[in-house]
Design a protein around this motif. Structure first.
Motif, PDB file in Angstrom:
ATOM      1  N   ASN A 102       0.833  -1.195   0.000  1.00 51.60           N
ATOM      2  CA  ASN A 102       0.000   0.000   0.000  1.00 51.60           C
ATOM      3  C   ASN A 102       0.872   1.251   0.000  1.00 51.60           C
ATOM      4  O   ASN A 102       1.773   1.384   0.829  1.00 51.60           O
ATOM      5  CB  ASN A 102      -0.888   0.041   1.250  1.00 51.60           C
ATOM      6  N   GLU A 103       0.613   2.142  -0.933  1.00 51.12           N
ATOM      7  CA  GLU A 103       1.303   3.429  -0.958  1.00 51.12           C
ATOM      8  C   GLU A 103       0.307   4.510  -1.363  1.00 51.12           C
ATOM      9  O   GLU A 103      -0.787   4.211  -1.876  1.00 51.12           O
ATOM     10  CB  GLU A 103       2.481   3.410  -1.944  1.00 51.12           C
ATOM     11  N   PHE A 104       0.682   5.744  -1.111  1.00 50.94           N
ATOM     12  CA  PHE A 104      -0.153   6.876  -1.516  1.00 50.94           C
ATOM     13  C   PHE A 104       0.704   7.864  -2.298  1.00 50.94           C
ATOM     14  O   PHE A 104       1.833   8.176  -1.904  1.00 50.94           O
ATOM     15  CB  PHE A 104      -0.768   7.562  -0.293  1.00 50.94           C
ATOM     16  N   VAL A 105       0.187   8.295  -3.427  1.00 47.87           N
ATOM     17  CA  VAL A 105       0.905   9.271  -4.256  1.00 47.87           C
ATOM     18  C   VAL A 105       0.059  10.537  -4.345  1.00 47.87           C
ATOM     19  O   VAL A 105      -1.179  10.487  -4.282  1.00 47.87           O
ATOM     20  CB  VAL A 105       1.194   8.721  -5.665  1.00 47.87           C
ATOM     21  N   VAL A 106       0.736  11.661  -4.482  1.00 51.88           N
ATOM     22  CA  VAL A 106       0.049  12.944  -4.566  1.00 51.88           C
ATOM     23  C   VAL A 106       0.142  13.470  -5.994  1.00 51.88           C
ATOM     24  O   VAL A 106       1.240  13.576  -6.566  1.00 51.88           O
ATOM     25  CB  VAL A 106       0.660  13.964  -3.583  1.00 51.88           C
ATOM     26  N   HIS A 107      -0.986  13.752  -6.583  1.00 51.11           N
ATOM     27  CA  HIS A 107      -1.057  14.400  -7.896  1.00 51.11           C
ATOM     28  C   HIS A 107      -1.582  15.821  -7.685  1.00 51.11           C
ATOM     29  O   HIS A 107      -2.623  16.004  -7.045  1.00 51.11           O
ATOM     30  CB  HIS A 107      -1.983  13.624  -8.836  1.00 51.11           C
ATOM     31  N   ALA A 108      -0.844  16.790  -8.216  1.00 51.75           N
ATOM     32  CA  ALA A 108      -1.230  18.182  -7.963  1.00 51.75           C
ATOM     33  C   ALA A 108      -1.073  19.029  -9.217  1.00 51.75           C
ATOM     34  O   ALA A 108      -0.224  18.762 -10.076  1.00 51.75           O
ATOM     35  CB  ALA A 108      -0.370  18.759  -6.834  1.00 51.75           C
ATOM     36  N   SER A 109      -1.902  20.020  -9.329  1.00 45.87           N
ATOM     37  CA  SER A 109      -1.810  21.018 -10.407  1.00 45.87           C
ATOM     38  C   SER A 109      -1.843  22.396  -9.767  1.00 45.87           C
ATOM     39  O   SER A 109      -2.862  22.795  -9.166  1.00 45.87           O
ATOM     40  CB  SER A 109      -2.967  20.862 -11.394  1.00 45.87           C
ATOM     41  N   SER A 110      -0.739  23.138  -9.894  1.00 48.17           N
ATOM     42  CA  SER A 110      -0.695  24.485  -9.315  1.00 48.17           C
ATOM     43  C   SER A 110      -1.623  25.433 -10.072  1.00 48.17           C
ATOM     44  O   SER A 110      -2.206  26.359  -9.486  1.00 48.17           O
ATOM     45  CB  SER A 110       0.741  25.024  -9.341  1.00 48.17           C
ATOM     46  N   GLN A 111      -1.787  25.201 -11.395  1.00 45.06           N
ATOM     47  CA  GLN A 111      -2.646  26.078 -12.179  1.00 45.06           C
ATOM     48  C   GLN A 111      -4.105  25.952 -11.764  1.00 45.06           C
ATOM     49  O   GLN A 111      -4.831  26.932 -11.680  1.00 45.06           O
ATOM     50  CB  GLN A 111      -2.505  25.759 -13.665  1.00 45.06           C
ATOM     51  N   GLY A 113      -5.004  24.577  -8.864  1.00 43.61           N
ATOM     52  CA  GLY A 113      -5.119  24.622  -7.409  1.00 43.61           C
ATOM     53  C   GLY A 113      -5.712  23.347  -6.848  1.00 43.61           C
ATOM     54  O   GLY A 113      -6.439  23.366  -5.840  1.00 43.61           O
ATOM     55  N   VAL A 114      -5.402  22.210  -7.498  1.00 40.40           N
ATOM     56  CA  VAL A 114      -5.964  20.914  -7.094  1.00 40.40           C
ATOM     57  C   VAL A 114      -4.840  20.000  -6.643  1.00 40.40           C
ATOM     58  O   VAL A 114      -3.781  19.926  -7.296  1.00 40.40           O
ATOM     59  CB  VAL A 114      -6.748  20.257  -8.255  1.00 40.40           C
ATOM     60  N   SER A 115      -5.061  19.326  -5.552  1.00 43.26           N
ATOM     61  CA  SER A 115      -4.096  18.335  -5.053  1.00 43.26           C
ATOM     62  C   SER A 115      -4.876  17.114  -4.597  1.00 43.26           C
ATOM     63  O   SER A 115      -5.835  17.229  -3.819  1.00 43.26           O
ATOM     64  CB  SER A 115      -3.282  18.914  -3.890  1.00 43.26           C
ATOM     65  N   ARG A 116      -4.490  15.950  -5.115  1.00 40.24           N
ATOM     66  CA  ARG A 116      -5.189  14.716  -4.767  1.00 40.24           C
ATOM     67  C   ARG A 116      -4.192  13.684  -4.250  1.00 40.24           C
ATOM     68  O   ARG A 116      -3.129  13.465  -4.839  1.00 40.24           O
ATOM     69  CB  ARG A 116      -5.908  14.123  -5.993  1.00 40.24           C
ATOM     70  N   ARG A 117      -4.527  13.045  -3.141  1.00 42.93           N
ATOM     71  CA  ARG A 117      -3.724  11.959  -2.572  1.00 42.93           C
ATOM     72  C   ARG A 117      -4.416  10.648  -2.930  1.00 42.93           C
ATOM     73  O   ARG A 117      -5.542  10.391  -2.498  1.00 42.93           O
ATOM     74  CB  ARG A 117      -3.615  12.125  -1.049  1.00 42.93           C
ATOM     75  N   VAL A 225      -6.011   2.454  -7.063  1.00 40.91           N
ATOM     76  CA  VAL A 225      -7.176   1.855  -6.405  1.00 40.91           C
ATOM     77  C   VAL A 225      -8.487   2.515  -6.814  1.00 40.91           C
ATOM     78  O   VAL A 225      -9.490   1.816  -7.017  1.00 40.91           O
ATOM     79  CB  VAL A 225      -6.991   1.875  -4.874  1.00 40.91           C
ATOM     80  N   PRO A 226      -8.568   3.851  -6.985  1.00 41.04           N
ATOM     81  CA  PRO A 226      -9.854   4.448  -7.381  1.00 41.04           C
ATOM     82  C   PRO A 226     -10.377   3.962  -8.728  1.00 41.04           C
ATOM     83  O   PRO A 226     -11.573   4.143  -9.024  1.00 41.04           O
ATOM     84  CB  PRO A 226      -9.536   5.958  -7.433  1.00 41.04           C
ATOM     85  N   LEU A 227      -9.513   3.341  -9.552  1.00 38.72           N
ATOM     86  CA  LEU A 227      -9.965   2.831 -10.847  1.00 38.72           C
ATOM     87  C   LEU A 227     -10.571   1.435 -10.745  1.00 38.72           C
ATOM     88  O   LEU A 227     -11.147   0.936 -11.717  1.00 38.72           O
ATOM     89  CB  LEU A 227      -8.799   2.808 -11.836  1.00 38.72           C
ATOM     90  N   LEU A 228     -10.441   0.787  -9.602  1.00 35.81           N
ATOM     91  CA  LEU A 228     -10.994  -0.553  -9.415  1.00 35.81           C
ATOM     92  C   LEU A 228     -12.488  -0.479  -9.124  1.00 35.81           C
ATOM     93  O   LEU A 228     -12.987   0.536  -8.616  1.00 35.81           O
ATOM     94  CB  LEU A 228     -10.286  -1.256  -8.261  1.00 35.81           C
ATOM     95  N   PRO A 229     -13.234  -1.549  -9.418  1.00 34.41           N
ATOM     96  CA  PRO A 229     -14.644  -1.590  -9.024  1.00 34.41           C
ATOM     97  C   PRO A 229     -14.790  -1.401  -7.518  1.00 34.41           C
ATOM     98  O   PRO A 229     -13.892  -1.738  -6.738  1.00 34.41           O
ATOM     99  CB  PRO A 229     -15.087  -2.998  -9.450  1.00 34.41           C
TER     100      PRO A 229
END
Length: 361
Positions: A102-111, A113-117, A225-229
């Motif tokens: 199990n790991e968590f990655v952060v995807h962010a866009s400064s333009q 203003g969105v950050s998702r873990r 994981v969010p792409l799984l059923p």
């Protein structure tokens, strides 16, 4: 089989498996649900498992790491095997031992203003070489009370006694969610996509829990994981009901359950350092010459183990937390067949450490 309420814990003994236990193991393997036990439901394979265990217990050579040890829990009052547990000296000895981490990655866009873990699963073989606890099964009538404690925890004292044969890092797999037919939502969403078999078929093909060649067909890039059923997401780290009892014992010991999951069914895989586990931390050696300590001291349930590898025995006994030894004629010595043998090793650990012992940690 009698109810657990009538079972005297003093009648229970954990010992190495013997060839005479084959009929009992056949019953246990047949009673185990899909994916739950590492005992194959095949008489010839069970006999081979027993023979390999006998070789591991009896071998005088240096350990290679491929040894597997199988124990049975016997109700000696009835002469009946009521449970099994095992140890694999080195997980993945012949093949790498795969898990999802199990790991968590952060995807962010400064333009924006969105950050998702985001939760991700990474295929890994971090646990290769760990000593693996296996094959836990307890008859339903014995699942409450102290029998499961003896069946699970005594293995840790065996590892402690013969530490040169094992890794000091310990792991154990727990069964994940599956229905009555053995179908697993996690397997259906992940493994089956790359290995065209139902979960029970895959379990049978791999001979239990060896997963290396299945892992070879799985994607080595992270699974988001969010792409799984939804059913598969829910299954990650969840337990099959029959796994709740052994899992709770391992958690109580101090195993970590947050990092790894099984690549078949998504069940939690726990791991820990041997020396940090409760049974090991509070273990102490008793003399067979010293007395029991202060008269009238409170008695608490202890695991009591003795013997060399092939003659290993573990029982439950009420012993004072302050006891220094078991004098001649003590009933525990009789149950363990020690008699007047003052040279035997006797290791004990309380099922519930005293407040004084906890202060020392």
């Amino acid at each position: 089989m009698m109810s657990n309420a009538a079972t005297d814990p003093r009648s229970l003994m954990l010992r190495p498996v013997a060839l005479a236990d084959l009929p009992a193991l056949e019953r246990i393997a047949a009673a185990s649900e899909h994916g739950i036990s590492s005992l194959p439901n095949d008489s010839a394979k069970l006999r081979l498992r027993i023979e390999r265990s006998l070789e591991a217990f009896a071998s005088m050579d240096d350990a290679s790491g491929e040894e597997t040890y199988l124990f049975v829990l016997e109700d000696r009052a009835r002469g009946e095997v009521v449970g099994t547990s095992g140890i694999a000296a080195s997980a993945g000895f012949h093949d790498r031992f795969y898990s999802y981490r199990n790991e968590f990655v952060v995807h962010a866009s400064s333009q924006l203003g969105v950050s998702r873990r985001l939760h991700t699963l990474h295929l890994c073989h971090d646990l290769t070489g760990y000593t693996l606890l296996t094959s836990f099964y307890i008859a339903p009538d014995y699942s409450s009370g102290l029998a499961p404690q003896l069946l699970s925890r005594a293995r840790l004292l065996f590892i402690l006694l013969f530490a040169e044969r094992f890794n000091d890092r310990i792991a154990a797999e727990s069964p994940g969610l599956a229905d009555a037919a053995g179908q697993s939502p996690f397997w259906d969403a992940v493994g089956r996509r790359f290995f065209a078999m139902d979960y029970p078929q895959a379990e049978a093909v791999t001979g239990g829990r060896s997963k290396a060649f299945i892992a070879d067909l799985m994607p080595h890039s992270p699974i988001y994981v969010p792409l799984l059923p939804e059913a598969a997401q829910w299954a990650i780290g969840q337990l099959h009901p029959v796994g709740e009892l052994p899992f709770s014992i391992l958690q109580d010991e101090g195993f970590d359950a947050d990092t790894y999951i099984d690549i078949f069914d998504g069940g939690p895989t726990v791991e820990a350092s041997l020396g940090l586990l409760r049974t090991v931390k509070h273990a102490r050696q008793l003399s067979l010459q010293a007395d029991e300590g202060a008269p009238g001291a409170a008695q608490d349930w202890h695991l009591v183990v003795t013997g060399e590898r092939a003659s290993f025995r573990a029982v439950l006994a009420e012993i004072a937390q302050t006891a220094h030894g078991l004098p001649p004629g003590h009933e525990v010595r009789e149950r363990l067949g020690l008699g007047d043998d003052a040279g035997a090793r006797l290791l004990v650990s309380p099922l519930r450490p005293s407040a004084l012992e906890l202060e020392r940690v």
